[in-house]
Design an enzyme around this catalytic site. Sequence first.
Site, mmCIF file in Angstrom:
data_model
loop_
_atom_site.group_PDB
_atom_site.id
_atom_site.type_symbol
_atom_site.label_atom_id
_atom_site.label_comp_id
_atom_site.label_asym_id
_atom_site.label_seq_id
_atom_site.Cartn_x
_atom_site.Cartn_y
_atom_site.Cartn_z
ATOM 1 C CB ILE A 23 -7.779 -10.607 6.934
ATOM 2 C CG1 ILE A 23 -7.683 -10.457 5.403
ATOM 3 C CG2 ILE A 23 -8.303 -11.991 7.309
ATOM 4 C CD1 ILE A 23 -6.788 -11.482 4.733
ATOM 5 C CG PHE A 47 -12.714 9.751 10.567
ATOM 6 C CD1 PHE A 47 -13.841 9.785 11.372
ATOM 7 C CD2 PHE A 47 -12.616 8.760 9.601
ATOM 8 C CE1 PHE A 47 -14.848 8.841 11.218
ATOM 9 C CE2 PHE A 47 -13.619 7.811 9.443
ATOM 10 C CZ PHE A 47 -14.731 7.849 10.255
ATOM 11 C CE LYS A 49 2.458 -4.011 8.201
ATOM 12 N NZ LYS A 49 3.772 -4.394 7.641
ATOM 13 C CD GLU A 89 -6.280 1.133 1.750
ATOM 14 O OE1 GLU A 89 -6.040 1.032 2.975
ATOM 15 O OE2 GLU A 89 -6.233 2.195 1.134
ATOM 16 C CG HIS A 120 -6.427 -14.667 11.420
ATOM 17 N ND1 HIS A 120 -6.827 -15.611 12.340
ATOM 18 C CD2 HIS A 120 -5.169 -14.996 11.058
ATOM 19 C CE1 HIS A 120 -5.842 -16.481 12.512
ATOM 20 N NE2 HIS A 120 -4.832 -16.130 11.748
ATOM 21 N N GLY A 167 0.847 -1.194 0.000
ATOM 22 C CA GLY A 167 0.000 0.000 0.000
ATOM 23 C C GLY A 167 0.875 1.234 0.000
ATOM 24 C CB THR A 219 -5.400 -2.543 4.786
ATOM 25 O OG1 THR A 219 -4.432 -1.537 4.543
ATOM 26 C CG2 THR A 219 -6.429 -2.047 5.773
ATOM 27 N NE ARG A 266 -17.145 3.669 8.742
ATOM 28 C CZ ARG A 266 -16.060 4.266 8.249
ATOM 29 N NH1 ARG A 266 -16.152 5.247 7.388
ATOM 30 N NH2 ARG A 266 -14.857 3.856 8.602
#
Length: 159
Positions: free
Chosen positions: A89, A116, A28, A86, A91, A22, A34, A111
């Site tokens: 997961i 933000f 991260k 993106e 997990h 990315g 992602t 959404r």
Amino acid sequence: MGSRIKMFSCFPYFSEGVVVKGFGRGSKELGIPTANYPENVVEHLPKEVEGGVYFGWANVDNGPVHKMVMSIGYNPYYHNKMKTMETHIMHDFKKDFYGSMLKTVMLGYVRPMLDFKSLDELIEAIQSDIKEADKQLEKPEFKQYQNDSFFFSNEQRSR
Ligand SMILES: Cc1cc2nc3c(=O)[nH]c(=O)nc-3n(C[C@H](O)[C@H](O)[C@H](O)COP(=O)(O)O)c2cc1C
């Protein structure tokens, strides 16, 4: 909250592609890593799938299928004309998986993309997205896709 349910005729929408790096804006560091799809996957996305947050299922290299939330946005590096997909997961992976095969099925909408004011607000919103996805995906109509043969076969499913 039934009132904000948005229907998409293209769902379930299956995607597969190799995970690319990315832009390192720090998902991260936020504790929300992602996995990004390359352009050739993004460009197939139907027009009706606009910027926003979606939920569904994902796996890596035909492994276990986990819940996911996907952020679809516009890439500022391409003057906001090119979308990005993106996938977060849900997990705890021990390692990065750049170069691995990521398969996803998008099943529902959460959404729109929002602007933000602070990182804390973004993190809070994503945590609430994750909760919503977690709940939705327990519904039988969505849960059934966890076992879809798409995730375990080497055949390409193109759309
Ligand atoms: C579920 C989810 C929802 C997100 N929602 C928003 C959002 O509403 N607004 C926003 O600016 N970024 C949002 N993001 C963050 C960006 O899509 C992106 O993950 C972040 O800018 C870091 O990207 P990078 O590490 O690939 O550079 C969201 C991310 C996720 C995983």
